[in-house]
Design a protein around this motif. Structure first.
Motif, mmCIF file in Angstrom:
data_model
loop_
_atom_site.group_PDB
_atom_site.id
_atom_site.type_symbol
_atom_site.label_atom_id
_atom_site.label_comp_id
_atom_site.label_asym_id
_atom_site.label_seq_id
_atom_site.Cartn_x
_atom_site.Cartn_y
_atom_site.Cartn_z
ATOM 1 N N THR A 124 17.314 127.375 82.819
ATOM 2 C CA THR A 124 18.310 126.554 83.596
ATOM 3 C C THR A 124 17.826 125.099 83.291
ATOM 4 N N ALA A 125 16.556 124.913 83.494
ATOM 5 C CA ALA A 125 16.071 123.440 83.301
ATOM 6 C C ALA A 125 16.405 122.993 82.018
ATOM 7 N N GLU A 126 16.255 123.918 80.874
ATOM 8 C CA GLU A 126 16.462 123.278 79.667
ATOM 9 C C GLU A 126 18.173 122.954 79.426
ATOM 10 N N LYS A 127 18.976 123.837 80.069
ATOM 11 C CA LYS A 127 20.283 123.250 79.941
ATOM 12 C C LYS A 127 20.555 122.138 80.868
ATOM 13 N N LEU A 128 19.802 121.895 82.122
ATOM 14 C CA LEU A 128 20.168 120.725 82.659
ATOM 15 C C LEU A 128 19.503 119.677 82.129
ATOM 16 N N VAL A 129 18.452 119.663 81.294
ATOM 17 C CA VAL A 129 18.007 118.411 80.738
ATOM 18 C C VAL A 129 18.977 118.203 79.553
ATOM 19 N N GLU A 130 19.329 118.996 78.612
ATOM 20 C CA GLU A 130 20.473 118.966 77.760
ATOM 21 C C GLU A 130 21.771 118.103 78.147
ATOM 22 N N THR A 131 22.176 118.680 79.359
ATOM 23 C CA THR A 131 23.240 117.976 79.949
ATOM 24 C C THR A 131 23.027 116.562 80.225
ATOM 25 N N LEU A 132 21.913 116.423 81.233
ATOM 26 C CA LEU A 132 21.576 115.086 81.610
ATOM 27 C C LEU A 132 21.424 113.969 80.380
ATOM 28 N N ARG A 133 20.862 114.529 79.194
ATOM 29 C CA ARG A 133 20.558 113.808 78.231
ATOM 30 C C ARG A 133 22.082 113.321 77.691
ATOM 31 N N ALA A 134 23.027 114.370 77.456
ATOM 32 C CA ALA A 134 24.344 113.989 76.969
ATOM 33 C C ALA A 134 25.039 113.254 77.975
ATOM 34 N N TRP A 135 24.860 113.401 79.274
ATOM 35 C CA TRP A 135 25.584 112.453 80.268
ATOM 36 C C TRP A 135 25.252 110.973 80.100
ATOM 37 N N LEU A 136 23.808 110.726 79.715
ATOM 38 C CA LEU A 136 23.328 109.287 79.717
ATOM 39 C C LEU A 136 23.922 108.805 78.389
ATOM 40 N N ARG A 137 23.809 109.740 77.269
ATOM 41 C CA ARG A 137 24.541 109.020 75.993
ATOM 42 C C ARG A 137 25.891 108.778 76.213
ATOM 43 N N HIS A 138 26.581 109.427 76.783
ATOM 44 C CA HIS A 138 28.363 109.442 76.993
ATOM 45 C C HIS A 138 28.645 108.539 78.116
ATOM 46 N N GLN A 139 27.784 107.938 79.051
ATOM 47 C CA GLN A 139 27.949 106.901 79.971
ATOM 48 C C GLN A 139 28.580 107.594 80.903
ATOM 49 N N GLY A 140 28.316 109.002 81.128
ATOM 50 C CA GLY A 140 28.982 109.693 82.362
ATOM 51 C C GLY A 140 30.111 110.374 81.985
ATOM 52 N N ARG B 131 32.809 112.872 81.212
ATOM 53 C CA ARG B 131 32.684 114.287 81.362
ATOM 54 C C ARG B 131 33.105 114.973 79.773
ATOM 55 N N GLU B 132 34.318 114.329 79.350
ATOM 56 C CA GLU B 132 34.777 114.856 78.172
ATOM 57 C C GLU B 132 33.954 114.868 76.787
ATOM 58 N N GLY B 133 33.290 113.830 76.777
ATOM 59 C CA GLY B 133 32.362 113.340 75.697
ATOM 60 C C GLY B 133 31.059 114.269 76.000
ATOM 61 N N VAL B 134 30.562 114.640 77.046
ATOM 62 C CA VAL B 134 29.462 115.371 77.313
ATOM 63 C C VAL B 134 29.742 116.859 77.066
ATOM 64 N N ALA B 135 31.318 117.415 77.459
ATOM 65 C CA ALA B 135 31.507 118.557 77.087
ATOM 66 C C ALA B 135 31.771 118.879 75.605
ATOM 67 N N ALA B 136 32.375 117.847 74.756
ATOM 68 C CA ALA B 136 32.518 118.120 73.293
ATOM 69 C C ALA B 136 30.988 118.148 72.830
ATOM 70 N N GLU B 137 30.121 117.461 73.330
ATOM 71 C CA GLU B 137 28.822 117.519 72.405
ATOM 72 C C GLU B 137 28.126 118.770 72.808
ATOM 73 N N LEU B 138 28.024 119.231 74.024
ATOM 74 C CA LEU B 138 27.414 120.362 74.294
ATOM 75 C C LEU B 138 28.349 121.852 73.957
ATOM 76 N N VAL B 139 29.605 121.503 73.444
ATOM 77 C CA VAL B 139 30.416 122.559 73.167
ATOM 78 C C VAL B 139 30.629 123.415 74.569
ATOM 79 N N VAL B 140 31.107 122.904 75.774
ATOM 80 C CA VAL B 140 31.166 123.527 77.003
ATOM 81 C C VAL B 140 32.346 123.090 77.605
ATOM 82 N N HIS B 141 32.911 123.922 78.265
ATOM 83 C CA HIS B 141 33.924 123.452 79.088
ATOM 84 C C HIS B 141 33.670 122.329 80.140
ATOM 85 N N PRO B 142 34.675 121.294 80.269
ATOM 86 C CA PRO B 142 34.170 120.320 81.263
ATOM 87 C C PRO B 142 34.033 120.655 82.710
#
Length: 420
Positions: free
Chosen positions: A325-341, A343-354
């Motif tokens: 779970t921690a690995e997925k959360l770190v991946e999500t936090l990094r994407a959230w930082l990179r996409h300035q929060g 949600r659609e950009g984070v979902a597209a990068e991680l290939v998950v649902h918003p």
């Protein structure tokens, strides 16, 4: 050498030899005038200090030749022919120091042979030298000139080799002084001694020794080469390349293509140590060849231990979370930082649902609380998670960009907009 020229068995009458010897000053002047007018490299040669040396060499050569033509033979190194050969050798060395090429030197000898033959054969005919003897005389003239020109070329080559070694040593010393940063006065004196034109900028390039010669052939003539500096890794050559900044950097990078090279930034020539340090660190990290494209990685790895400590502090809230779970959360936090929060950009990068992003961010907010809205904390997270850092054998750090999904452009690294 001169003894071989005398093996023709020629012996001119004493009267002819005397007449020719009387004309030697005139012949010498005619030879020098012809060389000046026909060989561009010698246009101003006889206005310099070399003029007397050249004149003496011509007269010595002609005098030695007439001694041989009179039938005198000797194995004495001080004999006329040997002395003339020595004079030609020294002449060749002097011409190398004056910057004239072997082509110009040989052209001068050819012209000298032609003029000397014309003048001396005229005197021989006037003194009733028989045609058969005149033929042998011509053969001796040109054999003698061939031997003297060979001696001159040998002297030229030896001097060029000596000058090359001296200049290489001076250029290496200059490169070491620049790398040590010994100051403008010391480095300037070394540059003057080496005859090195001071550039506006220098760029440090690290290249395997096996590629150094090939790369040097594509770079400006003032490039400095260091093979044995104490700081260089084994098998690596450092090149300090002048004035390859701005648009010319693209030319440099094209020249380095396929040579496993790493180029630091272009800096003011006295600051080349900075360029070397950047190229060296980029090479250790496996980045390159253009370090200008890896500034983020270089900044984030400038103090690997400090960044690892920062990473530990930033991820401390996840210490009690299950590893998967921690690995997925770190991946999500990094994407959230990179996409300035966003949600659609984070979902597209991680290939998950918003909605998955929303769920994970809710978990992160429970763990981090208001830290996700604190600009200082957000900056710390961005630096710590900006790119994965992993140790590699030898205690070095290897840096790589955060993974992106196939078919999608790598996301931009930019600060988040807290609260979104």
């Amino acid at each position: 050498m001169a003894r071989r020229a005398a093996d023709h068995g020629l012996r001119l009458p004493a009267g002819a030899i005397g007449a020719m010897r009387a004309q030697l000053p005139h012949v010498s002047e005619r030879v020098m005038s012809a060389v000046i007018s026909e060989v561009p490299s010698y246009t101003n040669a006889f206005d310099s200090r070399m003029a007397e040396t050249i004149r003496n060499a011509v007269e010595l050569a002609l005098g030695g030749f007439l001694s041989l033509a009179s039938g005198r033979r000797s194995t004495d190194p001080g004999a006329p022919g040997a002395t003339a050969a020595t004079g030609s050798y020294q002449l060749g060395r002097g011409e190398a120091r004056s910057g004239r090429s072997t082509e110009a030197l040989l052209a001068a000898f050819r012209i000298g042979a032609r003029v000397a033959w014309r003048e001396l054969s005229t005197a021989a005919v006037a003194n009733r030298v028989e045609p058969a003897v005149l033929v042998d005389f011509a053969e001796l003239v040109f054999a003698y000139i061939d031997e003297l020109s060979a001696a001159a070329v040998a002297g030229h080559a030896d001097e060029r080799a000596t000058l090359g070694r001296i200049r290489r040593r001076r250029m290496e010393r200059l490169g070491r002084e620049l790398l040590l940063g010994t100051g403008e006065q010391v480095v300037g004196a070394a540059a003057e001694e080496a005859g090195w034109a001071i550039p506006t900028t220098l760029t440090a390039v690290l290249v395997p020794e096996a590629h150094a010669r090939s790369v040097l052939g594509l770079l400006p003539g003032g490039t400095l080469q260091l093979d044995e500096a104490a700081e260089l890794a084994d098998g690596t050559t450092l090149l300090l390349v002048p004035d390859m900044h701005d648009r010319r950097r693209a030319v440099l990078l094209r020249a380095l293509g396929g040579h496993d090279a790493t180029a630091g930034q272009a800096v003011a020539w006295l600051d080349v140590r900075r360029s070397y340090e950047r190229a060296s660190r980029a090479r250790r990290l496996g980045l390159g060849p253009d370090t200008d494209l890896h500034l983020t990685e270089l900044v984030l790895t400038s103090d690997a231990r400090a960044r690892e400590d920062l990473r530990v502090r930033v991820l401390a809230p996840l210490a009690e979370v299950r590893p998967a779970t921690a690995e997925k959360l770190v991946e999500t936090l990094r994407a959230w930082l990179r996409h300035q929060g966003r949600r659609e950009g984070v979902a597209a990068e991680l290939v998950v649902h918003p909605q998955t992003v929303r769920y994970r961010m809710a978990q992160l907010r429970d763990l981090y609380g208001d830290r996700l809205d604190d600009p200082d904390e957000v900056l710390a997270m961005t630096v710590a998670l900006g790119m994965p850092v992993r140790p590699v054998p030898g205690g070095r750090v290897s840096a790589a960009r955060p993974p992106s999904r196939p078919g999608r452009p790598a996301p931009r690294a930019s600060p988040p907009r807290p609260g979104r």
